[in-house]
Design an enzyme around this catalytic site. Structure first.
Site, short mmCIF file in Angstrom:
data_model
loop_
_atom_site.label_atom_id
_atom_site.label_comp_id
_atom_site.label_asym_id
_atom_site.label_seq_id
_atom_site.Cartn_x
_atom_site.Cartn_y
_atom_site.Cartn_z
N HIS A 155 6.68 33.91 11.66
CA HIS A 155 8.04 34.46 11.72
C HIS A 155 8.99 33.48 12.43
O HIS A 155 9.45 33.71 13.54
CB HIS A 155 8.04 35.81 12.45
N ASP A 163 15.59 36.34 10.40
CA ASP A 163 15.51 37.18 9.20
C ASP A 163 15.18 36.27 8.02
O ASP A 163 15.33 35.04 8.10
CB ASP A 163 16.84 37.91 8.96
N GLY A 164 14.73 36.85 6.92
CA GLY A 164 14.47 36.07 5.72
C GLY A 164 13.13 35.36 5.71
O GLY A 164 12.90 34.46 4.88
N ASN A 165 12.22 35.75 6.61
CA ASN A 165 10.91 35.08 6.66
C ASN A 165 10.09 35.34 5.40
O ASN A 165 9.40 34.45 4.90
CB ASN A 165 10.15 35.52 7.90
N GLY A 166 10.14 36.57 4.88
CA GLY A 166 9.40 36.89 3.67
C GLY A 166 9.89 36.10 2.47
O GLY A 166 9.08 35.57 1.69
N THR A 172 11.42 33.25 2.55
CA THR A 172 11.05 31.85 2.78
C THR A 172 9.58 31.63 2.46
O THR A 172 9.20 30.63 1.84
CB THR A 172 11.34 31.45 4.24
N ALA A 173 8.73 32.57 2.87
CA ALA A 173 7.29 32.46 2.62
C ALA A 173 7.00 32.41 1.13
O ALA A 173 6.21 31.59 0.65
CB ALA A 173 6.56 33.64 3.26
N ARG A 174 7.64 33.29 0.36
CA ARG A 174 7.37 33.33 -1.07
C ARG A 174 7.93 32.10 -1.78
O ARG A 174 7.34 31.59 -2.73
CB ARG A 174 7.94 34.63 -1.66
#
Length: 449
Positions: free
Chosen positions: A271, A275-278, A280-282
């Site tokens: 993390h 915000d926006g980690n998900g 970024t991960a994808r």
């Protein structure tokens, strides 16, 4: 609804006093396990004869530890994450490789350069929309696709999230052969979150020491599900992840899709951002997979499947964290998602192929180009009723002049009519479109470059 799974018991006390032959037999059975069950599921199953559930878990854990391979990435206590190449995982990775890389057999719609861009653009839009919806964007597919195709400015934070995600996916396509570095990860995050954060200065910036760390909380019980590492560790951890994503760390060979999946996992675990980690991960998952030649994944929207089962996605993270950093749980879940997405891509292309054949029969002899044929196809299916040069150009990745010429030629044929909406020219199917098309196909031949 997601809650923290039940903590696995310490396996070693359960082995005290067990006959070594019983342990060896149970370990051989565990080695061949088809289901890679976490403790939370295994405890509800009937154990092998002569074992308690706790003993069964202990033997299963021993078998997995004997096969486990460490990753060059650690949890916040410094313990390495690990994985097991179980039969199920090997089968899944082999299937993805066979169907998503190299010279795989695919319908003409994807391999033909004239039509592939249209389907690629549509897939990028789908991924942009559903990845944003996973993190709270609220809008319909129709409205979101209309915004992306026409190029109109977003009207809400939700639409801005989707537009940003689309730009980020295009950025990754353009930079797929570049190294993944901390500055590039920050750039992707800045693109993804532009205009959506309470603090605009946080876009593309790692969380700082002294800031409240962003964790993951249960909606139902208000309990913390995941507390990420301290902000002081983030620069070092991100640098290590980038080295891993580029294949510069670790001993031995690691399957490229597994490398992409672990990269996805680590961004969610660490993390890095407010915000926006998900998202970024994808996005980084796609980057690593495409970098290793898994070109078909450009056409696959994994976030739509993750969006439809968010609890399973969350549990894959939690099972890994609760079982000594065993990433196998997350990898198995992610591989299943990829395989399902590839299956659905093939089904989608089969439908589109049938639609295109119907459209080609209807426009046979007119000589119109494939972009114009797609408009006819959309009108015949009832899925397209309004066109602009911007929307048509975005759908086929062509410049406005080419898109406008396509539409005007269809208007000259009497298939479309146009009107002005402010400064914009809008084309719509004429009344009696089917009848006009039938008349044209019988009496006209038009040559269009």
């Amino acid at each position: 609804m997601v809650s923290r799974p039940k903590q696995p018991p310490d396996p070693w006390p359960a082995l005290t006093g067990l006959d070594p032959r019983t342990v060896a037999q149970a370990m051989r059975a565990a080695y061949r396990e088809e289901e890679y069950l976490p403790w939370n599921k295994l405890r509800h199953k009937t154990p092998p004869e002569g074992l308690t559930v706790e003993q069964w878990w202990a033997v299963t854990k021993m078998s997995r530890l004997a096969q486990a391979r460490d990753l060059p990435l650690v949890d916040q206590e410094g313990r390495p994450f690990n994985y097991v190449l179980s039969d199920a995982l090997l089968r899944g990775l082999d299937d993805v490789t066979a169907r998503a890389s190299g010279r795989v057999e695919m319908p003409e719609l994807v391999v033909n350069e004239r039509t592939r861009d249209r389907y690629l653009v549509s897939s990028l839009m789908e991924e942009a929309i559903t990845s944003s919806q996973l993190e709270g964007a609220v809008t319909t597919q129709r409205v979101a696709k209309e915004m992306l195709r026409t190029g109109r400015s977003p009207r809400s934070v939700s639409e801005r999230m989707i537009a940003n995600n689309y730009v980020a996916m295009q950025f990754i396509r353009e930079h797929v052969d570049d190294d993944i570095t901390p500055s590039m990860v920050s750039r992707v995050h800045a693109i993804l979150t532009e205009g959506t954060l309470d603090d605009p200065e946080a876009a593309g910036r790692l969380q700082l020491p002294g800031e409240v760390r962003v964790g993951v909380w249960s909606v139902s019980s208000d309990e913390p599900l995941h507390e990420p590492p301290p902000a002081e560790q983030l620069p070092t951890r991100l640098a290590a992840l980038c080295d891993f994503a580029n294949g510069r760390t670790g001993t031995g060979w690691l399957h490229p899709i597994l490398r992409a999946i672990v990269t996805h996992f680590m961004v969610g675990y660490d993390h890095y951002f407010v915000d926006g980690n998900g998202r970024t991960a994808r996005a980084l998952f796609y980057w690593v997979a495409l970098k290793h030649g898994y070109w078909l994944l450009e056409f696959v929207a994994i976030s739509r499947i993750l969006r439809d089962a968010p609890a399973q996605y969350a549990r894959a993270y939690l099972n890994t964290e609760q079982d000594d950093g065993d990433v196998t749980y997350f990898a198995l879940h992610h591989v299943a998602v990829i395989r399902r997405a590839i299956d659905e891509l093939h089904q989608y292309l089969a439908r589109k192929g049938r639609d295109l054949r119907v459209a080609r029969e209807a426009v046979g002899g007119l000589g119109i180009n494939h972009r114009q044929a797609s408009i006819v196809e959309g009108v015949l299916r009832g899925s397209a009723t309004r066109f602009t040069a911007a929307s048509h150009g975005a759908s086929h990745d062509v410049v406005l002049a080419t898109a406008r010429a396509d539409l005007r030629q269809l208007e000259d044929l009497g298939l479309l009519s146009s009107r002005r909406e402010g400064r914009q020219q809008v084309w719509e199917p004429v009344a009696g479109f089917d009848q006009r098309l039938s008349e044209l196909s019988k009496s006209h031949t038009l040559t269009v470059d």
